[in-house]
Design an enzyme around this catalytic site. Structure first.
Site, PDB file in Angstrom:
ATOM      1  N   CYS A   1       2.367  48.176  21.257  1.00 59.16           N
ATOM      2  CA  CYS A   1       1.987  46.889  20.656  1.00 59.16           C
ATOM      3  C   CYS A   1       1.474  47.121  19.229  1.00 59.16           C
ATOM      4  O   CYS A   1       0.770  48.093  18.965  1.00 59.16           O
ATOM      5  CB  CYS A   1       0.883  46.271  21.518  1.00 59.16           C
TER       6      CYS A   1
ATOM      7  N   THR B   1      -8.823  63.478  21.650  1.00 55.85           N
ATOM      8  CA  THR B   1      -9.255  62.334  20.830  1.00 55.85           C
ATOM      9  C   THR B   1     -10.778  62.200  20.860  1.00 55.85           C
ATOM     10  O   THR B   1     -11.406  61.896  19.841  1.00 55.85           O
ATOM     11  CB  THR B   1      -8.611  61.039  21.365  1.00 55.85           C
TER      12      THR B   1
ATOM     13  N   HIS C   1     -12.222  64.497  18.500  1.00 55.25           N
ATOM     14  CA  HIS C   1     -12.131  63.960  17.125  1.00 55.25           C
ATOM     15  C   HIS C   1     -13.282  62.998  16.846  1.00 55.25           C
ATOM     16  O   HIS C   1     -13.851  62.996  15.759  1.00 55.25           O
ATOM     17  CB  HIS C   1     -10.797  63.241  16.911  1.00 55.25           C
TER      18      HIS C   1
ATOM     19  N   CYS D   1       3.448  40.122  19.770  1.00 51.57           N
ATOM     20  CA  CYS D   1       3.997  40.775  18.577  1.00 51.57           C
ATOM     21  C   CYS D   1       5.427  41.220  18.905  1.00 51.57           C
ATOM     22  O   CYS D   1       5.848  41.158  20.063  1.00 51.57           O
ATOM     23  CB  CYS D   1       3.127  41.976  18.183  1.00 51.57           C
TER      24      CYS D   1
ATOM     25  N   CYS E   1      -1.443  42.793  22.830  1.00 49.99           N
ATOM     26  CA  CYS E   1      -1.716  41.419  22.369  1.00 49.99           C
ATOM     27  C   CYS E   1      -0.831  40.391  23.065  1.00 49.99           C
ATOM     28  O   CYS E   1      -1.208  39.238  23.196  1.00 49.99           O
ATOM     29  CB  CYS E   1      -1.561  41.333  20.855  1.00 49.99           C
TER      30      CYS E   1
ATOM     31  N   HIS F   1     -11.717  57.885  28.421  1.00 52.30           N
ATOM     32  CA  HIS F   1     -10.616  57.119  29.018  1.00 52.30           C
ATOM     33  C   HIS F   1      -9.843  57.898  30.084  1.00 52.30           C
ATOM     34  O   HIS F   1      -9.011  57.341  30.769  1.00 52.30           O
ATOM     35  CB  HIS F   1      -9.633  56.674  27.922  1.00 52.30           C
ATOM     36  N   GLU F   2     -10.106  59.214  30.230  1.00 54.74           N
ATOM     37  CA  GLU F   2      -9.356  60.009  31.217  1.00 54.74           C
ATOM     38  C   GLU F   2     -10.130  60.002  32.528  1.00 54.74           C
ATOM     39  O   GLU F   2     -10.723  60.992  32.907  1.00 54.74           O
ATOM     40  CB  GLU F   2      -9.180  61.446  30.711  1.00 54.74           C
TER      41      GLU F   2
ATOM     42  N   CYS G   1     -11.061  64.203  26.215  1.00 53.79           N
ATOM     43  CA  CYS G   1      -9.733  64.267  25.602  1.00 53.79           C
ATOM     44  C   CYS G   1      -9.853  64.885  24.197  1.00 53.79           C
ATOM     45  O   CYS G   1     -10.933  64.892  23.600  1.00 53.79           O
ATOM     46  CB  CYS G   1      -9.212  62.840  25.492  1.00 53.79           C
TER      47      CYS G   1
HETATM   48 ZN   LIG Z   1      -6.606  61.265  26.501  1.00 56.03          ZN
HETATM   49 ZN   LIG Z   2       1.532  43.156  20.863  1.00 55.54          ZN
END
Ligand SMILES: [Zn+2]
Ligand SMILES: [Zn+2]
Length: 346
Positions: A109, A44, A47, A98, A95, A65-66, A42
């Site tokens: 979240c 990200t 990065h 929240c 979480c 994560h992909e 990705c």
């Molecule tokens: Zn991604």
């Molecule tokens: Zn939350």
């Protein structure tokens, strides 16, 4: 499944990964272990590779994560998946306590954990995750194509929030991996899509995928869009470039009452022409990651061929070659989506 020795790629800082043996734990109650097939790289992840996220990820982190994979072991109390089932992970853990979670917006979240950044991710042979993050796949879906579901889900979220209707004029500003997927999902939803991009290689890919393209470095983008839309402008604009010229263009090409979706993550606060928002009653929509329904939509689009997966996936490398894969993706002007084949036998 008890503990198992597996290979995993650890980010060690300084643009380096080390592929090492590690122990995959048995899944705890409420968790599922997935044998990872493919994991895409990705923006990200790039990065992270460049060291921009060292404070967040540290130097002993498995990123990624992909992904796509099959269920390898199921923890106590989980009845939503079966052993051997093809799955993808929606890499968000919330979480539950929240204001955003209370309002049902778990994907934003206030204490959101992104799996594969804030926890270990999918660049390892077995990935253990909370069961609520899993989506089952049709048996016939290819696992390399399925690794595109996460970025396609981003595009599905963007297009859903834009409320795009069939026949509307769409401009996608920025034709990188996410921009191209937004363009494909918008076209799948019936939009008439134009891609604005300055990089000649990316322009070529967009054209190969059948999109009308404009290079704003060579042509007057606003004049071109006006010519295409009969002086109306675009009904929906996606800002995916993350640049000030992109933000300038997003209001210039917008029709009266257009919806503008902010997809890009900007490094600096851009200047926005608010005058146009008043004058033409424009709407600005923020869109971040995805919700479960976007994943289901993405699975449907990939399954039906609404996204040309074989054109989007430009490279596949083995897990042991992850270092070279990042280096070449970083250098390559033509690469779009690069996959790591994590599970050799899947
Ligand atoms: Zn991604
Ligand atoms: Zn939350």
């Amino acid at each position: 499944m008890t503990e198992q020795t597996i290979s995993a790629a650890f980010y060690r800082g300084g643009k380096s990964f080390a592929v090492e043996q590690t122990t995959a734990p048995a899944p705890k109650p409420g968790e599922v272990s997935v044998r990872v097939a493919y994991c895409g790289i990705c923006g990200t992840d790039m990065h992270v590779y460049h060291g921009n996220m060292d404070a967040r990820v540290g130097f002993n982190r498995v990123i990624g994560h992909e992904m796509s994979g099959v269920v390898a072991a199921i923890g106590e109390g989980v009845d939503t998946v079966t052993l051997g089932q093809k799955v993808v992970v929606r890499p968000l853990d919330h979480c539950g306590d929240c204001p955003a979670c209370d309002a049902g917006h778990r994907h934003i979240c206030h204490k959101l954990k992104f799996l594969g950044l804030d926890t270990d991710g999918a660049m390892q042979e077995i990935w253990t995750v909370p069961a609520h993050t899993l989506h089952g796949l049709p048996d016939e879906l290819r696992l390399d194509h399925a690794a595109l579901i996460e970025p396609v889900a981003v595009a599905c979220h963007d297009v859903r929030l834009s409320q795009l209707k069939e026949g509307e004029d769409v401009v996608v500003i920025g034709g990188g991996p996410i921009g191209i997927l937004v363009a494909m999902v918008a076209r799948d939803a019936g939009g008439k899509v134009v891609v604005s991009e300055v990089n000649p290689n990316r322009l070529k890919i967009a054209q190969k995928l059948g999109f009308k393209t404009i290079n704003p470095a060579e042509a007057d983008l606003t004049a071109e869009i006006n010519a295409i839309t009969g002086d109306k402008g675009a009904d929906v604009v996606f800002e995916v470039s993350g640049t000030q010229p992109g933000v300038d263009a997003m209001t210039q090409v917008a029709a009266t009452r257009a919806r503008i979706v902010m997809v890009a993550i900007h490094a600096q606060k851009p200047q926005i022409d608010l005058f146009q928002f008043f004058w033409r009653e424009l709407q600005l929509i923020g869109a971040r990651v995805y919700e479960p329904e976007d994943y289901e939509k993405a699975i449907g689009i990939i399954s039906s061929g609404g996204v040309d997966a074989d054109t989007v996936i430009t490279d596949v490398a083995a897990l042991e070659d992850i270092q070279t894969a990042f280096e070449s993706l970083d250098r390559s002007p033509t690469a779009l989506k690069s996959l790591i084949k994590v599970g050799a036998d899947l």
